[in-house]
Write a protein that holds these residues in place. Structure first.
Motif, PDB file in Angstrom:
ATOM      1  N   THR A  18      41.269  31.079  26.627  1.00 36.02           N
ATOM      2  CA  THR A  18      40.559  31.504  28.094  1.00 36.02           C
ATOM      3  C   THR A  18      42.473  31.678  28.908  1.00 36.02           C
ATOM      4  O   THR A  18      43.190  31.006  28.477  1.00 36.02           O
ATOM      5  N   GLY A  19      42.322  32.672  28.794  1.00 36.09           N
ATOM      6  CA  GLY A  19      43.476  33.684  30.494  1.00 36.09           C
ATOM      7  C   GLY A  19      43.571  32.937  31.720  1.00 36.09           C
ATOM      8  O   GLY A  19      42.180  33.208  32.154  1.00 36.09           O
ATOM      9  N   VAL A  20      44.013  32.968  32.877  1.00 37.63           N
ATOM     10  CA  VAL A  20      44.263  32.876  33.560  1.00 37.63           C
ATOM     11  C   VAL A  20      43.002  33.665  34.323  1.00 37.63           C
ATOM     12  O   VAL A  20      42.700  33.864  34.901  1.00 37.63           O
ATOM     13  N   GLN A  21      43.994  34.831  33.902  1.00 39.36           N
ATOM     14  CA  GLN A  21      42.961  36.096  34.447  1.00 39.36           C
ATOM     15  C   GLN A  21      41.208  36.322  34.243  1.00 39.36           C
ATOM     16  O   GLN A  21      40.446  36.580  35.051  1.00 39.36           O
ATOM     17  N   GLU A  22      41.438  35.933  32.560  1.00 40.18           N
ATOM     18  CA  GLU A  22      39.469  35.344  32.129  1.00 40.18           C
ATOM     19  C   GLU A  22      39.286  34.606  33.449  1.00 40.18           C
ATOM     20  O   GLU A  22      37.725  35.128  33.787  1.00 40.18           O
ATOM     21  N   ILE A  23      40.042  33.506  33.952  1.00 40.40           N
ATOM     22  CA  ILE A  23      39.366  32.286  34.535  1.00 40.40           C
ATOM     23  C   ILE A  23      39.269  33.125  36.188  1.00 40.40           C
ATOM     24  O   ILE A  23      38.208  32.940  36.480  1.00 40.40           O
ATOM     25  N   THR A  24      39.451  33.584  35.901  1.00 41.84           N
ATOM     26  CA  THR A  24      40.185  34.313  38.285  1.00 41.84           C
ATOM     27  C   THR A  24      38.702  35.618  37.471  1.00 41.84           C
ATOM     28  O   THR A  24      38.078  35.998  38.872  1.00 41.84           O
ATOM     29  N   ALA A  25      38.717  36.017  36.524  1.00 43.04           N
ATOM     30  CA  ALA A  25      37.540  37.509  36.542  1.00 43.04           C
ATOM     31  C   ALA A  25      36.099  36.516  36.768  1.00 43.04           C
ATOM     32  O   ALA A  25      35.020  36.773  37.722  1.00 43.04           O
ATOM     33  N   ALA A  26      36.370  35.665  35.936  1.00 39.59           N
ATOM     34  CA  ALA A  26      34.936  34.562  35.992  1.00 39.59           C
ATOM     35  C   ALA A  26      34.624  34.109  37.936  1.00 39.59           C
ATOM     36  O   ALA A  26      33.569  33.835  38.037  1.00 39.59           O
ATOM     37  N   ALA A  27      35.905  33.205  38.373  1.00 40.57           N
ATOM     38  CA  ALA A  27      35.540  33.093  39.722  1.00 40.57           C
ATOM     39  C   ALA A  27      35.084  34.450  40.413  1.00 40.57           C
ATOM     40  O   ALA A  27      34.782  33.705  41.798  1.00 40.57           O
ATOM     41  N   GLY A  28      35.347  34.633  40.091  1.00 41.87           N
ATOM     42  CA  GLY A  28      35.243  36.535  41.233  1.00 41.87           C
ATOM     43  C   GLY A  28      36.635  36.312  42.090  1.00 41.87           C
ATOM     44  O   GLY A  28      36.668  36.464  43.426  1.00 41.87           O
ATOM     45  N   VAL A  29      37.769  36.066  41.788  1.00 40.10           N
ATOM     46  CA  VAL A  29      38.654  36.148  42.897  1.00 40.10           C
ATOM     47  C   VAL A  29      39.979  36.449  42.022  1.00 40.10           C
ATOM     48  O   VAL A  29      40.528  36.536  40.638  1.00 40.10           O
ATOM     49  N   PRO A  30      40.882  37.051  42.896  1.00 46.82           N
ATOM     50  CA  PRO A  30      41.828  38.155  42.115  1.00 46.82           C
ATOM     51  C   PRO A  30      42.987  36.562  41.770  1.00 46.82           C
ATOM     52  O   PRO A  30      42.804  35.559  42.061  1.00 46.82           O
ATOM     53  N   LYS A  31      43.273  37.613  40.405  1.00 43.07           N
ATOM     54  CA  LYS A  31      44.527  36.684  39.605  1.00 43.07           C
ATOM     55  C   LYS A  31      45.246  35.718  40.664  1.00 43.07           C
ATOM     56  O   LYS A  31      45.604  34.757  40.457  1.00 43.07           O
ATOM     57  N   GLY A  32      46.163  36.407  41.262  1.00 42.44           N
ATOM     58  CA  GLY A  32      46.952  36.114  41.821  1.00 42.44           C
ATOM     59  C   GLY A  32      46.870  34.426  43.056  1.00 42.44           C
ATOM     60  O   GLY A  32      47.971  34.048  43.339  1.00 42.44           O
ATOM     61  N   SER A  33      45.654  34.839  43.157  1.00 43.40           N
ATOM     62  CA  SER A  33      45.523  33.403  44.196  1.00 43.40           C
ATOM     63  C   SER A  33      44.942  32.109  43.014  1.00 43.40           C
ATOM     64  O   SER A  33      44.953  31.210  43.899  1.00 43.40           O
ATOM     65  N   PHE A  34      45.190  32.266  41.680  1.00 40.67           N
ATOM     66  CA  PHE A  34      44.964  31.265  41.558  1.00 40.67           C
ATOM     67  C   PHE A  34      45.855  29.852  41.147  1.00 40.67           C
ATOM     68  O   PHE A  34      46.212  28.807  41.493  1.00 40.67           O
ATOM     69  N   TYR A  35      47.085  30.936  41.333  1.00 39.46           N
ATOM     70  CA  TYR A  35      48.475  29.777  41.522  1.00 39.46           C
ATOM     71  C   TYR A  35      48.214  29.204  43.424  1.00 39.46           C
ATOM     72  O   TYR A  35      49.234  28.475  43.452  1.00 39.46           O
ATOM     73  N   ASN A  36      47.679  29.370  44.267  1.00 35.39           N
ATOM     74  CA  ASN A  36      48.312  29.262  45.168  1.00 35.39           C
ATOM     75  C   ASN A  36      46.493  28.199  45.479  1.00 35.39           C
ATOM     76  O   ASN A  36      46.797  26.615  46.049  1.00 35.39           O
ATOM     77  N   TYR A  37      45.706  27.143  44.440  1.00 39.72           N
ATOM     78  CA  TYR A  37      45.285  26.485  44.315  1.00 39.72           C
ATOM     79  C   TYR A  37      45.937  25.261  42.955  1.00 39.72           C
ATOM     80  O   TYR A  37      45.495  24.589  42.780  1.00 39.72           O
ATOM     81  N   PHE A  38      45.809  26.125  41.917  1.00 41.61           N
ATOM     82  CA  PHE A  38      46.550  25.175  41.037  1.00 41.61           C
ATOM     83  C   PHE A  38      48.369  25.474  40.195  1.00 41.61           C
ATOM     84  O   PHE A  38      48.759  26.583  40.259  1.00 41.61           O
TER      85      PHE A  38
END
Length: 176
Positions: free
Chosen positions: A9-29
């Motif tokens: 499971t990639g970060v792209q899949e995680i953010t797509a499932a959450a409906g957020v831009p991929k770049g925002s993932f690293y704002n939280y984690f």
């Protein structure tokens, strides 16, 4: 991650499932491993919320509560057709060789889990349901270990048979 596994499971899949831009993932984690720790935290909180109270039902005998607790967990896996397994066990097998943070989180979950079971087992001893010669802490760990093995085998076989074996043979042999 529950279906595909952590590594697949990639970060792209995680953010797509959450409906957020991929770049925002690293704002939280800080990392994907930090995300895994957060997922485990939520997963364990959901397990405790759904099944933890079974162990605390004072009106029922402690060993009956333990049997009901594990039956409830088995039903959880049955509803998912045994295909997913336990996120705790899955992450333990897949991620702990590479991530110390995930390993530490899993160790904490296992400690909390065994503490809850041991408390119920101590109560069973006080009420004469469980032999005074049994160590509640060691017994709690053995129950978790054998149940997690049943979860893994149920996932492989896509069958309830490992849970039936746990309920018919393991619980009675450990709890008498």
């Amino acid at each position: 991650m529950s279906i595909q596994g952590f590594n697949a499971t990639g970060v792209q899949e995680i953010t797509a499932a959450a409906g957020v831009p991929k770049g925002s993932f690293y704002n939280y984690f800080d990392s994907k491993e930090a995300f895994a720790v957060a997922v485990l935290t939520e997963y364990w909180a959901a397990v405790v919320a759904e099944y933890g109270a079974i162990l605390d039902q004072d009106r029922k005998p402690p060993l009956s509560r333990i049997a009901r607790y594990f039956a409830g967990l088995a039903e959880f896996h049955e509803r998912r057709r045994y295909a997913v397994g336990c996120l705790i066990g899955n992450m333990a097998l897949e991620v702990t060789p590479k991530s110390e943070d995930v390993r530490i989180k899993l160790a904490a979950i296992y400690r909390e889990w065994s503490t809850a079971l041991a408390s119920c087992l101590r109560e069973a001893q006080k009420k004469g349901e469980l032999s005074a010669g049994k160590n509640p802490e060691q017994l709690a760990v053995a129950l978790i270990d054998t149940f997690e093995g049943a979860v893994m085998r149920a996932k492989v076989e896509r069958s309830r048979a490992p849970f039936d074996s746990f309920e018919r043979f393991v619980l009675p042999s450990l709890l008498t």
